[in-house]
Scaffold this motif. Structure first.
Motif, short mmCIF file in Angstrom:
data_model
loop_
_atom_site.label_atom_id
_atom_site.label_comp_id
_atom_site.label_asym_id
_atom_site.label_seq_id
_atom_site.Cartn_x
_atom_site.Cartn_y
_atom_site.Cartn_z
N GLY A 219 40.69 -4.80 41.54
CA GLY A 219 39.56 -5.46 41.67
C GLY A 219 39.48 -6.86 41.35
N VAL A 220 40.58 -7.52 40.82
CA VAL A 220 40.64 -9.04 40.22
C VAL A 220 41.11 -9.80 41.45
CG1 VAL A 220 41.81 -10.63 38.81
CG2 VAL A 220 40.86 -8.55 37.80
N SER A 221 40.46 -10.76 41.90
CA SER A 221 40.76 -11.57 43.07
C SER A 221 41.00 -13.03 42.61
CB SER A 221 39.89 -11.44 43.88
OG SER A 221 39.97 -12.21 45.20
N ALA A 222 42.08 -13.79 43.28
CA ALA A 222 42.34 -15.13 42.84
C ALA A 222 42.87 -15.63 44.38
CB ALA A 222 43.25 -15.28 41.87
N PRO A 223 42.62 -17.02 44.35
CA PRO A 223 43.42 -17.73 45.53
C PRO A 223 44.84 -17.67 45.17
CG PRO A 223 42.07 -19.42 44.11
CD PRO A 223 41.40 -17.69 43.63
N VAL A 224 45.69 -17.62 46.00
CA VAL A 224 47.22 -17.84 45.84
C VAL A 224 47.88 -18.62 47.09
CG1 VAL A 224 47.34 -15.76 44.61
CG2 VAL A 224 47.90 -15.62 46.67
N ARG A 225 49.05 -18.92 46.89
CA ARG A 225 49.86 -19.29 48.07
C ARG A 225 50.83 -18.10 48.04
NH1 ARG A 225 51.02 -23.86 47.05
NH2 ARG A 225 50.11 -25.00 48.71
N VAL A 226 51.01 -17.46 49.23
CA VAL A 226 52.13 -16.52 49.33
C VAL A 226 52.97 -16.76 50.39
CG1 VAL A 226 50.60 -14.93 50.98
CG2 VAL A 226 52.57 -14.07 49.75
N SER A 227 54.29 -16.50 50.19
CA SER A 227 55.37 -16.84 51.24
C SER A 227 56.36 -15.85 51.51
CB SER A 227 56.17 -18.17 50.47
OG SER A 227 55.20 -19.34 50.24
N CYS A 228 56.81 -15.97 52.72
CA CYS A 228 57.99 -14.88 53.12
C CYS A 228 58.49 -15.32 54.35
CB CYS A 228 57.35 -13.53 53.34
SG CYS A 228 58.53 -12.24 53.72
N GLN A 229 59.63 -15.40 54.52
CA GLN A 229 60.41 -15.91 56.03
C GLN A 229 60.10 -17.23 56.28
OE1 GLN A 229 62.80 -13.82 57.90
NE2 GLN A 229 62.89 -12.75 56.05
N GLY A 230 59.99 -17.83 55.49
CA GLY A 230 59.38 -19.47 55.66
C GLY A 230 58.15 -19.74 56.14
N GLN A 231 57.20 -18.77 55.94
CA GLN A 231 55.83 -18.88 56.44
C GLN A 231 54.71 -18.67 54.94
OE1 GLN A 231 54.37 -19.07 59.59
NE2 GLN A 231 52.57 -19.56 58.48
N SER A 232 53.85 -19.50 54.95
CA SER A 232 53.10 -19.50 53.83
C SER A 232 51.57 -19.43 54.16
CB SER A 232 53.38 -20.67 52.97
OG SER A 232 54.50 -20.58 52.36
N PHE A 233 50.84 -18.76 53.20
CA PHE A 233 49.41 -18.78 53.52
C PHE A 233 48.70 -18.98 51.94
CE2 PHE A 233 50.79 -16.29 57.08
CZ PHE A 233 50.11 -16.83 58.26
N VAL A 234 47.70 -19.82 52.01
CA VAL A 234 46.92 -20.05 50.97
C VAL A 234 45.62 -19.40 51.09
CG1 VAL A 234 45.99 -21.75 49.33
CG2 VAL A 234 48.14 -22.25 50.29
N LEU A 292 44.94 -21.43 30.19
CA LEU A 292 45.11 -21.08 31.84
C LEU A 292 43.92 -20.22 32.30
CD1 LEU A 292 48.81 -19.18 31.41
CD2 LEU A 292 48.00 -21.30 32.93
N SER A 293 43.05 -19.78 31.48
CA SER A 293 41.90 -19.16 32.11
C SER A 293 40.85 -20.36 32.45
CB SER A 293 41.12 -18.35 30.96
OG SER A 293 41.91 -17.19 30.31
N ARG A 294 41.35 -21.56 32.26
CA ARG A 294 40.36 -22.58 33.06
C ARG A 294 40.56 -22.52 34.45
NH1 ARG A 294 41.72 -27.38 28.81
NH2 ARG A 294 40.66 -26.77 27.02
N TYR A 295 41.83 -21.98 34.72
CA TYR A 295 42.35 -22.06 36.17
C TYR A 295 42.51 -20.91 36.83
CZ TYR A 295 43.53 -26.96 34.89
OH TYR A 295 43.56 -28.18 34.51
N PHE A 300 43.38 -11.53 34.17
CA PHE A 300 44.62 -11.82 35.10
C PHE A 300 45.60 -12.48 34.01
CE2 PHE A 300 47.40 -14.38 37.14
CZ PHE A 300 48.29 -13.67 37.60
N VAL A 301 45.22 -13.38 33.42
CA VAL A 301 46.24 -14.25 32.48
C VAL A 301 46.66 -13.13 31.41
CG1 VAL A 301 46.47 -16.17 30.75
CG2 VAL A 301 45.27 -16.19 32.91
N ALA A 302 45.81 -12.44 30.65
CA ALA A 302 46.24 -11.59 29.60
C ALA A 302 47.10 -10.52 30.22
CB ALA A 302 45.02 -10.98 28.86
#
Length: 407
Positions: A219-234, A292-295, A300-302
């Motif tokens: 249920g926890v969600s956060a913006p990330v950058r995920v990468s695989c095979q030279g491709q990335s999405f934010v 870290l919880s500011r960001y 999730f951090v814990a």
């Protein structure tokens, strides 16, 4: 003497009443062709109706070939140029359908997905297209040369002959909606190659330690950058009871293969090393979890620190006392986390199917099979898979419209 079985005759038969099939049928019908759409389930446009949370992400303001994956990266260029998002928006405006833009150029109906289906049905009606539901095709046979029709279809209700046959059967995703491999089987029947298929735009499953962490964070969600095979999405990532989901994970699944690792940066657009150096040099008194919880979500951090035993001791240690090796370990943990997914949730929840009818055997102009005159393939059944965000619908509109000019 047995009486010969009656045969219905159409200029064009479209197998599949989804987005690409209905667009192709409407386009051909409005050219004056006598068109029949055959849908094996009881309703046309099922995936249209359920898409976008019931509001149908029907296209995107920015559509380019880079938004699609195929063994032939150039195949989609021609159709996407000949039928653009603006062309589909002309239809949307024609029927005065209210819509809105969400993030990243994605266009959704203000009301319901049915608006888009009704638009397509109205366009089919203008072309006097006949649509039959609950009409599975049992057999397709090529007819001998010299006969006006090229194909004969065996249906529950009898036989149908046609000059042009369009395969718009979609992929394998969401079998509960009626998805089957019929289109691939038909391609193979006519000696066309089919590339390997895989569930795409689909959540990942995890196992062991990381599954337990995901379940704790479900249920926890956060913006990330995920990468695989030279491709990335934010985009956003969501922890689930099975693993990892959210737009970011769905997008990268289109580029992932079993056994490969994905890399996740939980602070896209930030440099954790820079932040840590700042906190350390300023003598910050707050603990690492608080800083870290500011960001990031505090929960999730814990959990993330607890999941890395080598780092959990840092949670209560003043940041000003961190050694460089500890800073490096934190950066690795939060900005370069790598894991190998156990797999995906499969076709049951996949939005699309990656792979399909090999485009080398299909004309990018007409969508006709190069070796089988009169046989056409459009939409998801082809080896063209778009990103999440309206790109697969735009491919359906573009391929259906372009084929509709020739069938």
């Amino acid at each position: 003497m047995a009486e010969a079985q009656a045969v219905e005759k159409f200029d064009c038969v479209v197998i599949g009443g989804g987005a690409a099939g209905l667009m192709c049928a409407a386009t051909a019908g409005q050219r004056g062709r006598r068109v029949l759409v055959l849908e094996h389930t009881k309703k046309v446009g099922k995936k249209i109706l359920m898409s976008g949370g019931g509001r149908c992400n029907f296209t995107n303001y920015e559509v380019e070939p880079r938004h699609y994956r195929s063994e032939n990266a150039h195949f989609c260029i021609s159709a996407l140029r000949r039928f653009t998002p603006d062309d589909f928006l002309e239809l949307v405006h024609k029927y005065q359908l209210p819509y809105h833009e969400k993030t990243l150029g994605q266009l959704f109906c203000d009301h319901k997905s049915r608006d888009i289906l009704n638009l397509l049905l109205a366009e089919c009606e203008l072309g006097q297209v006949e649509i039959r539901t609950n009409s599975p095709v049992h057999k397709v046979e090529p007819l001998p040369a010299g006969v006006q029709a090229r194909f004969r279809l065996t249906l529950d209700a009898g036989l149908v002959d046609c000059e042009s046959l369009v395969v718009a059967t979609g992929g394998l995703s969401i079998p509960t909606m009626g998805a089957t491999g019929f289109g691939y089987d038909l391609a193979k029947q006519f000696a066309l190659k089919v590339t390997p298929r895989q569930a795409a735009l689909v959540p990942f499953t995890l196992k062991g330690r990381w599954l337990r962490v995901a379940q704790e964070l479900a249920g926890v969600s956060a913006p990330v950058r995920v990468s695989c095979q030279g491709q990335s999405f934010v985009e956003a990532m969501l922890f689930t009871h099975k693993g990892l989901s959210g737009p970011a994970m769905l997008q990268i699944s289109n580029y992932w293969s079993p056994g490969e690792a994905i890399e996740v940066d939980f602070l896209p657009g930030e440099s954790l090393r820079y932040l840590l150096d700042e906190w350390r040099s300023s003598g910050a008194k707050a603990g690492l979890k608080t800083l870290l919880s500011r960001y990031l979500p505090g929960r999730f951090v814990a959990a993330w620190l607890d999941a890395h035993p080598e780092l959990s001791a840092l949670a209560d240690k003043p940041v000003a006392q961190y050694r460089n090796t500890e800073l490096d370990a934190l950066v690795l943990c939060f900005q370069h986390w790598r894991c190998v997914p156990n797999g995906t949730e499969g076709y049951r929840t996949a939005e699309v199917t990656r792979g399909g009818v090999n485009t080398d055997g299909v004309s990018s102009k007409t969508f006709e099979a190069k070796s089988v005159p009169g046989l056409y393939f459009v939409g998801e059944v082809l080896d063209v898979t778009g990103w999440l965000g309206g790109y697969n619908f735009q491919w359906a509109w573009a391929s259906g419209y372009c084929a509709g000019q020739y069938v």
